[in-house]
Design a protein around this motif. Structure first.
Motif, PDB file in Angstrom:
ATOM      1  N   UNK A 287       5.780   3.132   1.623  1.00  0.00           N
ATOM      2  CA  UNK A 287       5.031   2.060   0.956  1.00  0.00           C
ATOM      3  C   UNK A 287       5.211   0.840   1.852  1.00  0.00           C
TER       4      UNK A 287
ATOM      5  N   UNK B 243       9.600  12.392  -9.502  1.00  0.00           N
ATOM      6  CA  UNK B 243       9.141  12.156 -10.870  1.00  0.00           C
ATOM      7  C   UNK B 243      10.331  11.884 -11.802  1.00  0.00           C
TER       8      UNK B 243
ATOM      9  N   UNK C 236       7.716   1.822  -4.045  1.00  0.00           N
ATOM     10  CA  UNK C 236       6.611   0.855  -4.109  1.00  0.00           C
ATOM     11  C   UNK C 236       7.119  -0.516  -4.534  1.00  0.00           C
TER      12      UNK C 236
ATOM     13  N   UNK D 287       4.019   0.510 -17.535  1.00  0.00           N
ATOM     14  CA  UNK D 287       2.917  -0.144 -16.830  1.00  0.00           C
ATOM     15  C   UNK D 287       2.950   0.185 -15.341  1.00  0.00           C
TER      16      UNK D 287
ATOM     17  N   UNK E  51      -1.731  11.531  -8.470  1.00  0.00           N
ATOM     18  CA  UNK E  51      -2.342  10.307  -7.933  1.00  0.00           C
ATOM     19  C   UNK E  51      -2.821  10.580  -6.512  1.00  0.00           C
TER      20      UNK E  51
ATOM     21  N   UNK F 237       4.489   3.048 -14.031  1.00  0.00           N
ATOM     22  CA  UNK F 237       4.263   4.495 -13.888  1.00  0.00           C
ATOM     23  C   UNK F 237       2.768   4.800 -13.944  1.00  0.00           C
ATOM     24  N   UNK F 238       2.049   4.120 -14.843  1.00  0.00           N
ATOM     25  CA  UNK F 238       0.616   4.414 -15.002  1.00  0.00           C
ATOM     26  C   UNK F 238      -0.209   3.991 -13.799  1.00  0.00           C
ATOM     27  N   UNK F 239       0.318   3.058 -12.999  1.00  0.00           N
ATOM     28  CA  UNK F 239      -0.386   2.659 -11.773  1.00  0.00           C
ATOM     29  C   UNK F 239      -0.091   3.625 -10.624  1.00  0.00           C
ATOM     30  N   UNK F 240       0.826   4.564 -10.851  1.00  0.00           N
ATOM     31  CA  UNK F 240       1.191   5.501  -9.785  1.00  0.00           C
ATOM     32  C   UNK F 240       2.274   4.941  -8.879  1.00  0.00           C
ATOM     33  N   UNK F 241       3.033   3.981  -9.401  1.00  0.00           N
ATOM     34  CA  UNK F 241       4.059   3.357  -8.568  1.00  0.00           C
ATOM     35  C   UNK F 241       5.360   4.143  -8.634  1.00  0.00           C
ATOM     36  N   UNK F 242       6.158   3.996  -7.582  1.00  0.00           N
ATOM     37  CA  UNK F 242       7.463   4.648  -7.466  1.00  0.00           C
ATOM     38  C   UNK F 242       8.493   3.559  -7.202  1.00  0.00           C
TER      39      UNK F 242
ATOM     40  N   UNK G 258       0.882  -1.173   0.000  1.00  0.00           N
ATOM     41  CA  UNK G 258       0.000   0.000   0.000  1.00  0.00           C
ATOM     42  C   UNK G 258       0.914   1.217   0.000  1.00  0.00           C
TER      43      UNK G 258
END
Lengths: 99, 375
Positions: free
Chosen positions: B196, B122, B141, B131, A53, B133-138, A45
């Protein structure tokens, strides 16, 4: 629920989303529709998210029974080993739901 | 293969360095040139991940050469995300071994602290797969998911994982170049904000400015580059197979084969602990420990200063700081100081062979370098 994937003609590796060439062996890949059933391998999470976001973001890495792995968002808490169904959304990202 | 030697090393302090990036890199380079006792080089290779986006500068190789008074020589930049520093070293070593250049100046640097954190996050996140980046992952994460999997599979507890940053900060107290020269408690790690789950703020390397430089040459010097290995993996985390980071495993295998030494011969190591879990996994991937046993060595104190094989005596990325393009060369600088007996209060006893491991992307473009004292 079906998800689009590609399977390598040469080494049979499964990759999501579909792509033309296998990342490992350069073999040509064929698009397949796979069943979205699978199991959560790991998850997190995310509380600190990029601009644009909204926190928190729940995400799980799912191993599909039909082969291949995919990262999918989740609206509920999951655990390692949770049985889930993965759905491909219109924007190409994936969503998982406990089965 | 013809030998390549490290003639000199240098770095700026890491943390907040109020200098334009080219000047900061030239500063580290001047220190390395002075350490080498060298006035001239045949080529300058520089590395930076985010120079264009964060420091808003390009043509970095020429600018660094110009400031240093080295105009005329070949100069170029290598970008290899957070493994830019090691990739510069690799290019320098091959440039020397090939006979093309007799002495090469390798410089890495990053200027990051003068930009807002979301801007830096960023810029760093551009290394990830679309795939992700589009989920908002870093980066954090992905490291969190890797941590959770390792913890579940091998029985690593949250408390033991927190020993990585505690050790890092303890070591950095003895490193005048480190960003955080301040010890922290286990409780401080466990009480820091969750970034995370299960990773918290103190599991993550900071945003830093800094530069580091290494002079590589064909002529004999006190430290030899025994081997440099480089491996990649599939970019998307979901596409990878197997445990640990394959890119490190491939790099380590190649480096050890060149060096003709084994993991058991390594006396001191600098591993890429951008996230606490990575130090544990790295220590297994390079072959120091079997899978699932890296954290037990940490728990026993084997990787602490004074242990059998200290890992990150410098404080690592966590506490020395992580100006991304400089990190790989700062790791080399630390190992060279250790091999020459010049590491001051953090000196490891009886060092003959040292290893660095530097990660690019989220674990998909990694280098391992093995250095040895010249008898």
């Amino acid at each position: 629920m079906k998800v689009r994937a590609s399977v390598c003609d040469r080494c049979h590796e499964t990759i999501l989303p579909p792509r033309e060439r296998c990342p490992e062996c350069r073999g040509p890949m064929a698009v397949r529709e796979l069943d979205g059933a699978g199991e959560v391998v790991t998850h997190t999470t995310v509380h600190v998210v990029p601009e644009g976001f909204q926190a928190p973001i729940r995400v799980g890495l799912v191993r599909l029974d039909a082969g291949g792995q995919v990262l999918a968002r989740s609206e509920v808490a999951v655990e390692i080993g949770t049985r889930v169904t993965v759905e491909e959304l219109p924007d190409g990202t994936h969503l998982l739901r406990p089965a | 293969m013809p030998p390549a030697y490290v003639a000199g090393v240098g770095q700026t302090p890491f943390g907040k360095v109020e200098m334009p990036l080219p000047a900061m890199m030239a500063e580290a380079a001047s220190l390395a040139l002075a350490d080498a006792g060298a006035e001239a080089v045949d080529a300058v290779i520089v590395g930076s991940q985010t120079a264009d986006e964060l420091a808003q500068v390009s043509n970095l190789g020429t600018k660094v050469a110009d400031i240093l008074g080295l105009s005329g020589v070949a100069a170029w930049r290598v970008e290899n995300s957070s493994a830019s520093g090691s990739a510069v070293l690799e290019a320098a070593v091959h440039a020397v071994r090939s006979g093309a250049y007799g002495r090469v100046l390798a410089v890495g640097g990053e200027r990051m602290t003068d930009k807002p954190t979301p801007t830096v996050t960023r810029a760093l996140g551009r290394v990830l797969a679309d795939t992700e980046v589009r989920l908002g992952l870093t980066m954090t994460s992905l490291a969190a998911m890797v941590a959770r999997l390792y913890m579940a599979r091998h029985g690593l507890s949250r408390e033991v994982l927190a020993l990585v940053p505690v050790k890092a900060h303890g070591n950095a107290v003895r490193n005048p170049y480190a960003q955080f020269q301040k010890a922290i408690t286990l409780q401080k790690v466990l009480d820091s904000p969750i970034i995370a789950d299960p990773l918290r703020m103190f599991d993550c390397a900071p945003i830093s400015d800094g530069a580091a430089a290494v002079v590589v040459q064909a002529a004999s010097a006190r430290v030899e580059v025994l081997g440099v290995g480089h491996g990649t993996d599939r970019v998307a985390l979901a596409d990878r197979r197997g445990e640990g980071l394959r890119a490190t495993q491939l790099a380590a295998r190649a480096a050890f084969a060149q060096a003709r030494v084994s993991p058991g011969d390594v006396d001191v190591a600098e591993l890429h602990d951008a996230f606490s879990i990575l130090e544990v996994i790295d220590s297994e991937d390079v072959g120091f420990y079997k899978r699932g046993e890296g954290y037990r060595a940490l728990e026993r104190g084997e990787t602490a200063l004074g242990g059998a094989r200290p890992i990150n005596p410098s404080g690592g990325l966590k506490a020395r700081g992580h100006p991304v393009g400089a990190t790989g060369l700062a790791q080399v600088a630390e190992v060279v100081w250790q091999l020459r007996g010049e590491a001051g209060a953090r000196q490891v006893d009886h060092t003959r062979v040292g290893l660095t491991q530097n990660i690019g992307g989220f674990g998909c473009n990694n280098l391992v370098c093995i250095l040895g004292s010249v008898a």
